[in-house]
Design a protein around this motif. Structure first.
Motif, PDB file in Angstrom:
ATOM      1  N   ASN A  38       1.257   3.674  -3.839  1.00  0.00           N
ATOM      2  CA  ASN A  38       0.691   5.018  -3.863  1.00  0.00           C
ATOM      3  C   ASN A  38       1.734   6.106  -3.969  1.00  0.00           C
ATOM      4  N   LYS A  66     -12.920   7.062   2.418  1.00  0.00           N
ATOM      5  CA  LYS A  66     -11.614   6.457   2.217  1.00  0.00           C
ATOM      6  C   LYS A  66     -11.646   5.285   1.266  1.00  0.00           C
ATOM      7  N   LEU A  99      -8.341   9.446  -0.440  1.00  0.00           N
ATOM      8  CA  LEU A  99      -8.017   9.943   0.881  1.00  0.00           C
ATOM      9  C   LEU A  99      -8.061  11.471   0.868  1.00  0.00           C
ATOM     10  N   THR A 101     -13.596  11.660   6.300  1.00  0.00           N
ATOM     11  CA  THR A 101     -12.478  10.848   5.831  1.00  0.00           C
ATOM     12  C   THR A 101     -12.857   9.375   5.829  1.00  0.00           C
ATOM     13  N   GLU A 102     -13.507   8.961   6.905  1.00  0.00           N
ATOM     14  CA  GLU A 102     -13.892   7.562   7.025  1.00  0.00           C
ATOM     15  C   GLU A 102     -14.836   7.166   5.899  1.00  0.00           C
ATOM     16  N   GLU A 126       0.836  -1.194   0.000  1.00  0.00           N
ATOM     17  CA  GLU A 126       0.000   0.000   0.000  1.00  0.00           C
ATOM     18  C   GLU A 126       0.872   1.245   0.000  1.00  0.00           C
ATOM     19  N   GLN A 168      -4.939   4.069  -3.113  1.00  0.00           N
ATOM     20  CA  GLN A 168      -5.665   5.044  -2.315  1.00  0.00           C
ATOM     21  C   GLN A 168      -6.636   5.840  -3.172  1.00  0.00           C
ATOM     22  N   GLU A 169      -6.227   6.062  -4.410  1.00  0.00           N
ATOM     23  CA  GLU A 169      -7.045   6.938  -5.251  1.00  0.00           C
ATOM     24  C   GLU A 169      -7.899   6.107  -6.183  1.00  0.00           C
ATOM     25  N   SER A 192      -7.667  15.210   2.114  1.00  0.00           N
ATOM     26  CA  SER A 192      -6.818  15.833   3.130  1.00  0.00           C
ATOM     27  C   SER A 192      -7.682  16.742   3.998  1.00  0.00           C
ATOM     28  N   ARG A 235     -14.139  15.181  -6.702  1.00  0.00           N
ATOM     29  CA  ARG A 235     -13.883  14.973  -5.283  1.00  0.00           C
ATOM     30  C   ARG A 235     -14.499  16.080  -4.454  1.00  0.00           C
TER      31      ARG A 235
END
Lengths: 232, 767
Positions: free
Chosen positions: B377, B730, B734, B726-727, B373, B421-422, B736, B698
């Motif tokens: 990324n 995700k 992710l 965020t949760e 991971e 992540q993305e 910021s 996003r």
């Protein structure tokens, strides 16, 4: 108040009578009268729409002995709950003057110091500060453009916040083109709660990004000036 | 007889006599002398002449008459005296000579005699000992033996030294008399009475200390001389040896502490050294696929706390380094396929290790996942590359892979997908690539495609895949419509001028294209055909709008190439309408498969023989970038692809350059496919565009999440809100905290949220 675009507007038959004539020494000691107040109002207002316009306000200021940009005017507008900068309606006038119990210029002069002093009360000041934003907004906008905001802020915060000059400096070089209400309110909160050395500033404090960036800028600025030893 | 005396008559006293409590001194002494003698005879091993019954009775008598103490004390004296004067002397004599044997036989004799003595004095044991809370006879004997023999300084130290020396010798490989050591240890255990303290004090403690010292030295020597794998094997051997030693001739209970000593000295103190050993440590083993050695190391390191962690950290560092190298962009341009394939290979390698060497240990599994991971990324293009890889696998012409193999590859790709992540970037690219596949008819099989989509659905939910499924539906529906159209044509006898039309109708929302702003000038024949279709379609579905998408179409053209250049050239035939009127040799006919833009350009050459770039541009209205690309593939590609010639013959295209049909064109194939000069991946500006779109999306997703959360919770503190957002997001990307904050401010400005009056850090939902 900060200079405002003046509406072009015919001023005919401006009343020539000076307000002084309406208020004698005797009446200065008497109680408040709505009638007198209204007459006083009419002295300044333009014929057309029954409200005092920018010209009238200018005269009013002259009579009062202050510049239109003086913070006193802001306090007055606040007490009147005025909607538009540069204009007072009769209702607003009555409301404000009733609160102050002034129906002529002498009484208002007497209240001058009181008005100034009221700004030392944090609650009053906060309210005036917040009021100033909506008051200065042009119709339909949600934010003040940068120059207006800076001017207004200078009126209110210069001398009351040690970091004010730095903040203005930051604003001017930043990419922000205006200040919205949330940012405006929070600048005041920031000035009240955060120490000059930013030691109690926390990143999770839900400050608007504007202020986060200011802190960042200021810290860099500090380290730069301390390196170079420059003071402007 | 009446015991009642009446009057002053003389009493006849009839008293029951009490048993004589007091024996007289002399009697007692006699009994004791008897017993003492007996004890001494027993100790001299002369017990055969004694009568058990008599002795027992005498002891019994003594105790009964309350002389137990005398008996007890006397016993103690006799035993002590015997041990000191007889036994100890013998033992000390034997210090240099059969010490252990002598000691052992003295011990055995002692035990035997004590048993007999105890038997005689059993009544005392039961009564006197109990009442007076003293040690029973046997234990008393043990204690005396312990104090007088074993703990006698000379004996004590010599015993210890002897035992330790023997162990040390055996460790060096010599053969020693295990039996005597075993006996000695047994003896010490027994001497502890109810505890193992004697054994522990007199033997085990010094044993452990000596062992620690021994192994400390040995470990250093081993490490200096051997590679990690050899060292590990030696350690394993030693551990086994010591365990066996403890079981066989020390006391079993020593096994655990001694093994612990070994683990400590040989492993724990040198963990890092072993793991990091140059040319033989963990990294070396990984590089050279030494799974067995790794398995040994794993088993060994399991024994010590933090052993596995040390291994894990080292492996993690290596894995991250490898991974990072793989994801770093190549200066020459990164090939997406090799990029992903190398990552898959790396994963396979480590999964193999995980399975073979680390017995699927959870710690290692987690480490591998988190490392992957981490480095996947590091490269922001990973999602794009993964999509390209899958695209490649799903296209026609992937040779030699069975359904099952493709399935495997897709599954493994999904594993990599989970590390991204993305994920929203991946989604965007996947849509683009899928669209291309569908439109250009490039999928290996519909089943594989659907399979992939269902995997994504399982992973990400319906929202992710609904549009993809929509695309599939469009394809099916288009087929149906075409059938109907053909039918319609037959019925209405419409002539499309020899153009075979195939239309695919795409629903705008599903497909990742901008609605085409590019209108190019269609040549009349295809244009008319399309209009016929348009009329047909809108007749069926009024209220809809159709817009032609020239950048996604393709065409098959019949082309005739006149081999020799003729002086008086007429227009060239590029559509099959009548035969070419040349009789020259090397007349070649081909079918060329081209894109729509190519077709538009080529059809121009039916009108005029040569065109300049500018003229083509003006005539066709094709957007500059696409025009450039199209002309490049028609005129500047491989020789077998050059349908057009350009004058001057430079690599670039200037507005005044002239294009003509390349009559010298040859190809072995009848059907020639003109490849587009398409880059496999995005170019830099395209990438930026995609990135911008992703960022826009996003922003909306974050705002939607904020509003959703605030609507449900009404009031929320800033930090909590950021955490919740965020949760929720995700699984896609992710966000910021700064970006989230900006969105919150935006929503405050638009009066969806506001700060509470009491605490500016708490937001409320504005209904």
């Amino acid at each position: 108040m900060p200079p405002r675009k003046k509406r072009t507007y015919a001023t005919e038959n401006e009343p020539e009578t000076s307000s002084k004539r309406l208020c004698s020494k005797k009446s200065a000691d008497s109680g408040f009268s709505v009638k007198r107040c209204t007459t006083w109002f009419n002295n300044y207002c333009a014929e057309n729409d029954g409200s005092i316009g920018p010209d009238g306000i200018e005269r009013f200021c002259k009579d009062l002995g202050v510049e239109p940009e003086n913070i006193i005017m802001l306090v007055l507008a606040y007490r009147m709950d005025a909607k538009d900068m540069g204009y007072f309606t009769l209702n607003e006038w009555i409301k404000g003057m009733t609160y102050l119990q002034c129906d002529c210029i002498e009484k208002l002069n007497n209240k001058f110091d009181l008005l100034n002093a009221s700004l030392s009360d944090p609650v009053t000041f906060k309210n005036v500060y917040r009021f100033a934003f909506d008051f200065s907004l042009e119709n339909g906008n949600r934010s003040l453009d940068k120059p207006t905001a800076i001017a207004l802020m200078t009126l209110l915060l210069d001398g009351r916040w040690s970091l004010f000059n730095e903040f203005v400096q930051f604003l001017e070089q930043s990419k922000f083109r205006g200040i919205n209400k949330d940012q405006w309110y929070n600048v005041y909160e920031f000035s009240r709660h955060i120490l000059p050395d930013l030691s109690n500033y926390d990143e999770d404090g839900a400050w608007p990004v504007l202020l986060d960036e200011f802190v960042e800028w200021y810290q860099q600025h500090l380290s730069k000036t301390s390196e170079v030893g420059v003071s402007i | 007889m009446s015991g009642i005396s009446k009057g002053g008559k003389k009493d006849t006293k009839m008293r029951i006599r009490a048993f004589p409590i007091t024996m007289d001194e002399k009697y007692v002494n006699n009994i004791w002398a008897l017993l003492k003698n007996a004890i001494q005879e027993i100790q001299k091993k002369n017990n055969s002449g004694l009568s058990f019954e008599e002795l027992y009775r005498n002891a019994y008598t003594m105790v009964l008459h309350k002389h137990g103490e005398k008996l007890y004390t006397g016993l103690r004296e006799v035993v002590t005296e015997h041990l000191i004067n007889k036994v100890r002397v013998e033992v000390v004599d034997a210090l240099r000579n059969n010490f252990l044997q002598v000691l052992n036989s003295a011990w055995n004799d002692h035990q035997t005699s004590m048993v007999m003595i105890r038997d005689i004095l059993m009544y005392m044991d039961r009564v006197y000992v109990q009442q007076n809370n003293v040690e029973n006879v046997y234990n008393l004997g043990l204690m005396i033996f312990r104090d007088q023999i074993i703990r006698f300084p000379l004996v004590h130290s010599h015993l210890r030294d002897t035992l330790l020396t023997m162990v040390a010798k055996e460790r060096k490989g010599e053969v020693v008399d295990r039996g005597s050591v075993k006996n000695a240890c047994k003896m010490l255990m027994i001497l502890g009475i109810d505890s193992r303290s004697v054994y522990e004090e007199d033997f085990e403690k010094p044993f452990l200390i000596q062992s620690a010292e021994f192994y400390r030295l040995e470990s250093e020597k081993f490490l200096a001389e051997n590679s990690a794998s050899v060292y590990i094997k030696k350690v394993e051997a030693r551990i086994l040896e010591e365990a066996e030693r403890a079981t066989h001739y020390l006391d079993k209970s020593t096994e655990e502490p001694i093994v612990k000593v070994l683990e400590d000295e040989l492993i724990r103190k040198h963990m890092k050294t072993i793991v990091e050993m140059e040319n033989s440590g963990v990294v070396h083993m990984l590089k050279n696929n030494k799974s067995e050695d790794l398995a040994c190391m794993y088993k060994l390191f399991c024994r010590v706390p933090d052993g596995l962690r040390t291994m894990c950290d080292c492996i993690s560092a290596y894995l991250r380094e490898q991974g990072k190298a793989l994801v770093t962009e190549d200066d020459n341009g990164t090939n997406a396929i090799t990029f992903i394939q190398s990552l898959l290979d790396l994963k396979d390698r480590f999964d193999h290790f995980l399975h073979e060497s680390f017995s699927n240990d959870r710690l290692f599994k987690q480490m591998i996942s988190s490392d992957f991971e981490h480095f996947i990324n590091l490269n922001p293009r990973s999602p794009e590359y993964l999509s390209l890889f899958i695209d490649d696998r799903l296209r026609k012409g992937v040779k030699g892979m069975s359904e099952q193999e493709i399935e495997n590859v897709l599954d493994k790709s999904m594993v990599l997908f989970r590390f991204l992540q993305e994920k929203d970037v991946f989604e965007r690219y996947y849509k683009q690539h899928l669209a291309k596949r569908l439109l250009l008819n490039k999928s290996v099989s519909d089943d594989s495609e659907k399979n992939m989509i269902s995997k994504l659905k399982t992973e990400c939910g319906c929202q992710f895949t609904s549009k993809l499924e929509g695309m599939f539906k469009d394809m099916t529906v288009s087929n149906t419509i075409m059938e109907e159209f053909k039918h319609h044509l037959q019925q209405s006898v419409t002539n499309l001028n020899g153009v075979e039309l195939y239309v695919r109708v795409l629903t705008t929302g599903f497909w990742p294209f901008q609605s085409s702003l590019s209108k190019c000038n269609m040549p009349s024949a295809p244009n008319m055909a399309f209009e016929a279709f348009r009329r047909f379609y809108l007749g069926k579905h009024s209220g809809r709008q159709l817009s032609l998408q020239p950048q996604h179409g393709s065409a098959d053209l019949h082309a005739t190439f006149f081999g020799i250049k003729r002086a008086n050239t007429g227009p060239m035939d590029l559509v099959d309408e009548g035969a070419a009127s040349s009789s020259g040799k090397s007349l070649r006919r081909h079918i060329i498969q081209v894109s729509t833009y190519h077709m538009v350009i080529l059809m121009l050459f039916n009108k005029k023989e040569s065109w300049s770039y500018d003229e083509i541009k003006n005539e066709t209205d094709i957007p500059e970038r696409d025009l450039m690309r199209a002309l490049q593939s028609l005129a500047l590609g491989k020789i077998t692809q050059r349908v057009l010639s350009k004058d001057p013959k430079t690599k670039d295209i200037e507005p005044d350059h002239m294009f003509t049909v390349n009559d010298q064109f040859t190809s072995k194939l009848f059907r020639v496919k003109i490849q587009s000069v398409a880059t496999k991946g995005d170019t830099e500006p395209e990438r930026n565009e995609t990135r911008n779109k992703v960022d826009e999306d996003r922003k909306h997703e974050i705002e939607a999440a904020i509003v959703r959360i605030m609507k449900a919770r009404k009031r929320l503190q800033h930090n909590v809100l950021v955490a919740e957002v965020t949760e929720q997001l995700k699984a896609r990307f992710l966000p910021s905290p700064v970006v989230i904050k900006k969105r919150i401010e935006g929503l405050i400005e638009r009066e969806y949220l506001s700060r509470t009056a009491e605490d500016r850090k708490i937001y409320t939902y504005v209904a």
